[in-house]
Design an enzyme around this catalytic site. Sequence first.
Site, short mmCIF file in Angstrom:
data_model
loop_
_atom_site.label_atom_id
_atom_site.label_comp_id
_atom_site.label_asym_id
_atom_site.label_seq_id
_atom_site.Cartn_x
_atom_site.Cartn_y
_atom_site.Cartn_z
CE LYS A 89 0.69 -47.31 6.92
NZ LYS A 89 2.05 -47.41 7.51
CD GLU A 111 -6.17 -52.11 6.18
OE1 GLU A 111 -7.33 -51.78 5.84
OE2 GLU A 111 -5.15 -51.55 5.74
CB SER A 377 8.17 -44.36 5.28
OG SER A 377 8.76 -45.29 6.17
#
Length: 400
Positions: A89, A111, A377
């Site tokens: 991210k 969010e 990830s």
Amino acid sequence: MSYQPDENGFYGQFGGAYIPEILYKCVDELQKAYLPIIESQEFKNEYYQLLRDYAGRPSPLYYARRMSEKYGCRLYLKREDCNHTGAHKINNAIGQILLAKKMGKTRVIAETGAGQHGVATATVCALMDMQCEVFMGKTDMERQHTNVERMRMLGAEVTPVTTGNMTLSDACSAAIRDWCCHPSDTYYLVGSTMGPHPYPDLVARLQSVISEELKWQLEEKVGRNYPDYLIACIGGGSNAAGTIYHYMDDDRVKIVLAEAGGHGIDSGYTAATMHRGKVGILHGSRMLVMQTPDGQIEEAFSISAGLDYPGVGPMHCNMAEKGRTKVLAINDDEAIYAGYELTRLEGIIPAIESAHAVAALGKLKFSKEDIVVLTVSGRGDKDVETYINNKEMAKEYGNF
Ligand SMILES: *Cc1c(COP(=O)(O)O)cnc(C)c1O
């Protein structure tokens, strides 16, 4: 055949920008600004410098010897778990904060579900001295308390959302509502390949550094710059988009994506959007959405908070519909088992999201020479409690 969006942000029948009138001006401004900025040399210099010196890229491509033996292939792990803040991210957050600065914005909103995107956003806001407010469902705030504390420590304001089920989908709606109230000074930093155009394309481009690195890392390690298989987990679709971006049009590469089956796709407790979803509009985009026959959004369910969303990004809806990607639903118990397996065979505790991708290995038939790249990830530190509480799902490894 290309899987890129058209000028209105449509990937086949999916995508677009379905937004309230009041947001039209700022979404239009973003649509016009993003490509010239992110393709400029000045942006690229800053972006790649931060990816290298701050996030720790390139992320390693690791040959997993014991897992390769087990699955009868040559398995390489793309280690996004090694990044600063523990997942892919940060790649997106760094890119978008630079974009926000260049657009002259002074306040950032985001969010978050599990809190991973909220932490990445709070991190880059501290780095760039930007005011930051993160919307998070009250239920998620209770489930993911350490990430709430991390965000606050980083200087972000975390606002509880008490509408609906008080989870990610409601947090997205709250962020969009806030954006409507502050359209001129506020930048909405979206966390995945979702939302109105241009976000799906913007996030996919910022995550595409993953497959950009894969090209030269594979060349170096196996003597050719493409694999036979790419495997990634999929929630909104950003780590999957980054993993496949530079291979979308390369038919030599098979693409397998793992979505969250929860208790099973027919159990009523699932987040398997591509298996269960129908075309609908959610959070500004036309995509596959889990919904009742009269169009009410259904609550998603998965053991993994990061995959717990009733929609999936338009790029992936289109690619799956065209048969370019194969989507598997992985149930909670299969993901837990795979997480333990990777931990014991390679000494890598994956995020439960990533463990869904690992579980896909057992559902595919490889030949010994196949080169398989699987994106891990994120790291599993945040999930240790969940692994321990569900160790009966991994009998072979969980008897400690
Ligand atoms: C958020 C998250 C995901 C799911 O998001 P995508 O946009 O589908 O990548 C997957 N893995 C980890 C570790 C995450 O934090």
